[in-house]
Design a protein around this motif. Structure first.
Motif, PDB file in Angstrom:
ATOM      1  N   HIS A  32      73.828  16.694 -49.293  1.00  0.00           N
ATOM      2  CA  HIS A  32      73.825  18.135 -49.064  1.00  0.00           C
ATOM      3  C   HIS A  32      73.538  18.503 -47.612  1.00  0.00           C
ATOM      4  N   GLY A  69      77.729  18.495 -49.828  1.00  0.00           N
ATOM      5  CA  GLY A  69      77.349  19.054 -51.122  1.00  0.00           C
ATOM      6  C   GLY A  69      78.532  19.419 -51.995  1.00  0.00           C
ATOM      7  N   CYS A 112      77.381  29.657 -52.854  1.00  0.00           N
ATOM      8  CA  CYS A 112      76.415  28.639 -52.444  1.00  0.00           C
ATOM      9  C   CYS A 112      75.664  29.150 -51.217  1.00  0.00           C
ATOM     10  N   LYS A 164      70.915  22.889 -52.928  1.00  0.00           N
ATOM     11  CA  LYS A 164      71.285  22.317 -54.218  1.00  0.00           C
ATOM     12  C   LYS A 164      70.576  23.130 -55.293  1.00  0.00           C
TER      13      LYS A 164
END
Length: 715
Positions: free
Chosen positions: A385, A421, A459, A526
């Motif tokens: 990530h 990620g 995200c 995450k």
């Protein structure tokens, strides 16, 4: 001028020939077969191949006789029971083309050319002829650029092999026909100025064909693309399109698929390892180029037509160009000069940026932390990530001069993609900025989700973008931000990143040997988020800072936000905040925000004032926020508060010491994961005093109106 991705007309599905162009054993044209050819000029011909007693043949492969079209030897390949790629019960038919000018070796049944390079473009139709009604014949059209490496093209599942209605009596003969047209052309490429010239001498022969198919030039390979680690080959494609009710000639520049060569097991393994280390997907190794495509006027003194565009060939676009390049009426006009004596001349001037990139994965260190993340103090195990991407662009001044000369504004260069990620990331650079007159270099980061191209996704990303000072890295220009990316907001950055004066200052250190270096450090949160409604049967007890207990009310929305790489964001939260995606409750769009202040974890709830069921209405939201104890739910820490979505948008709750959260025995941080829960206890419209005063005034007016009406009735 913006780049346009153009979708040319697709040819009929055509399968590649088997692994070898000349299968062995094979059968040539049987003695009882008949073969006839009808020529229509030097570059076009039709043939008819009759195979008697077809249902009882045991041959695996039939080859027709060779016949010459446009200076090339052509023949038909027939697999009565299908080749290795066909469906059961289907016959396969292919067209094979050879260049008679290349040296060849002959055997009783095959002719195999040497490795001499040649290519030619053909438009063709293959048919299984119906014995009584030609309109019922099975026909397929396609086009292909044949070469010394790709000599066969056709269909592995052309037609059912047991189609008795297609057998010609009295000998049960199968009749196969082919119509072939060969493009007469010349092509040249000058590496010095990146200019490719393609002249088609018999364009008129393909005039009707381009309504449904396309013609394409030989490929050319700019040296800058190869120097930048790209296997990008380019070619011109031409077809006809209907745009806004008018017929247009469409012209595109498209990427040629890279030729995959066989490698040994060891070299293949090494290649795979190198690809993975670069962080760049194999499908995105194409080149970025600024290009001009022209149609030359062949009349003395005539004006040429030029169109400029740009883009990256690869995963983004296989083809860039114009569906409405030129109206067909203007192109075909007798006095236009573009189509002269059946010939047309295309020209492409291409500037490919010479680029290189590197990619590394290493998580930021978190000093003084041990145990909480399961690793040693100050070290962080990479979970995919985080990544750092470095992008070098050479000949940067040349690109600037081209943009200025052609008066191109708003042009952006997009880097190759790199993955962090499970998201695709890339840098976007505007060499002359986004303002007029050009004053600043603009730099952005784009993040997309390759697994979810249709529905909404989101995200949270922390990114640091830099223009590297090559004389002293401490003098680099770096800018950092945190944003939540989504399908509707996929790029974030700075319009005024660096002044162009500083960038091109030879003593400043940003442009060294005409090379500029950009970098992007990307850290993606995450996370998982779930929404549920608590019913009467749900009973939750949580410990607040004062120790009292709170029972949940029936059917309350509860939002759970799990952050699974919390330690990677600890340093960021000391000066900035992280926040969840928005969730809906009671007609409001809400989200959780978290940051650290004086070693204390601060959490708040805020609303999106621009969205919701009624964006203009002010809502009062009563909520309970919790940090979940993952080892003992009775130790979960909760606090209550409320907000008004319009007047006081957030209320910060000071929870507990960050050091207590990081304690590995406390149970709040387990395997680098922390869980936040927000339960909406109540949500209702909020009335200001001004609203109450207005309602009171309206009520009084209504009473007076009613009294007046009553008085009128009594009179």
């Amino acid at each position: 001028m913006k780049p346009t991705t153009v979708s040319p007309p697709a040819a009929a599905p055509a399968a590649a020939a088997p692994a070898t162009d000349d299968p062995s054993p094979s059968h040539s044209d049987p003695a009882s077969a008949t073969f006839s050819v009808e020529r229509r000029g030097d570059a076009s011909a039709s043939c008819r191949w009759t195979l008697p007693d077809f249902p009882r043949t045991r041959a695996r492969t039939f080859y027709s006789r060779y016949f010459e079209v446009g200076g090339f030897d052509c023949r038909l390949l027939l697999y009565p029971r299908g080749d290795t790629q066909s469906l059961p019960g289907y016959l396969s038919i292919y067209l094979q083309v050879l260049d008679p000018k290349t040296p060849s070796s002959s055997s009783s049944s095959t002719t195999t050319t040497t490795s001499s390079k040649w290519d030619c473009f053909l438009s063709y139709r293959l048919s299984v002829v119906h014995p009584s009604d030609n309109s019922k014949s099975l026909a397929r059209d396609s086009w292909h650029r044949f070469s010394s490496k790709k000599r066969s093209h056709g269909w592995c599942d052309f037609a059912p092999s047991a189609a008795a209605s297609f057998l010609l009596p009295p000998h049960d003969s199968l009749v196969i026909a082919a119509d072939i047209s060969v493009l007469s052309e010349t092509a040249s490429f000058s590496e010095a100025d990146g200019r490719f010239t393609w002249k088609v001498f018999n364009f008129s022969l393909f005039r009707e064909m381009i309504r449904t198919q396309k013609i394409m030039s030989p490929a050319f390979f700019p040296a800058a693309a190869a120097a930048g680690g790209s296997d990008c080959g380019l070619r011109i494609s031409v077809y006809q399109s209907n745009v806004s009710g008018a017929e247009h000639l469409s012209v595109c520049l498209e990427g040629k698929e890279p030729v995959v060569q066989a490698t040994s097991a060891s070299s293949a393994s090494a290649l795979a390892s190198t690809s993975a280390g670069s962080g760049v997907p194999d499908a995105d190794r194409g080149c970025w180029c600024l290009f001009r495509v022209s149609i030359l006027n062949q009349k003395p003194g005539g004006s040429h037509i030029h169109r400029d565009s740009y883009g990256r060939f690869g995963a983004d676009s296989a083809s860039l160009g114009w569906g409405d390049y030129l109206k067909m009426d203007d192109f075909l006009a007798a006095d236009g000069g573009y189509l002269f004596d059946g010939a047309v001349v295309f020209n492409a001037s291409v500037h490919v940026i010479k680029e290189s990139n590197s990619f590394t994965r290493s998580l930021p260190t978190v000093a003084g932390i041990s145990g909480a993340g399961g690793g040693r103090s100050g070290t962080r195990k990479s979970d995919g990530h985080f990544g750092k991407f470095v992008w070098r662009i050479e000949n940067f001044t040349r690109l600037k001069e081209l943009l200025k000369k052609r008066k191109i504004t708003g042009l952006c260069i997009k880097s190759r993609r790199f993955q962090v990620g499970n998201r695709d990331c890339r840098l976007i650079v505007y060499p002359r900025g986004q303002s007029q007159p050009p004053c600043h270099l603009s730099v952005f980061l784009e993040v997309t989700d390759p697994r979810n191209t249709t529905s909404e996704w989101t995200c949270f990303v922390s990114h640091r973008l830099s223009v590297v000072n090559q004389k002293g890295e401490e003098k680099s220009i770096m800018k950092e931000s945190q944003n939540r990316y989504s399908k509707s907001a996929k790029d974030w950055g700075w319009r005024e990143f660096l002044t162009l004066t500083s960038l091109f200052d030879q003593d400043a250190g940003f442009l060294v040997q005409d090379t500029v270096v950009f970098s992007a450090e990307v850290l993606i949160l995450k996370e998982t988020a779930t929404m549920q409604e608590l019913s009467d049967e749900d009973y939750e007890i949580c410990s607040s800072s004062s120790g009292y207990q709170i029972d949940t009310l029936p059917k309350h929305p509860s939002f759970t936000w799990k952050v699974e790489n919390f330690l990677s964001f600890k340093e960021i939260m000391e000066t900035r905040k992280i926040f969840s995606k928005y969730f809906q409750a009671g007609g409001c769009e809400l989200r959780i925000g978290v940051y650290e202040s004086f070693d204390t974890m601060c959490i708040y709830l805020e609303s999106d004032q621009s969205s919701g069921v009624d964006p203009d209405k002010n809502f009062w939201v009563h909520y309970k926020m919790a940090i979940l104890n993952q080892k003992n739910s009775l130790k979960t820490v909760c606090k209550e508060s409320s907000i008004c979505t319009k007047t006081w948008n957030n209320s910060v709750l000071q929870f507990m010491k960050v050091s207590d959260i990081l304690d590995p025995e406390a149970g709040f941080l387990v395997r680098d994961t922390i869980v936040f829960v927000c339960e909406i206890i109540d949500c209702c419209p909020w009335f200001d005093f001004s609203d109450l005063e207005m309602m009171t005034r309206m009520s009084c007016q209504q009473i007076l109106m009613n009294l007046s009406s009553l008085k009128t009735v009594m009179m």
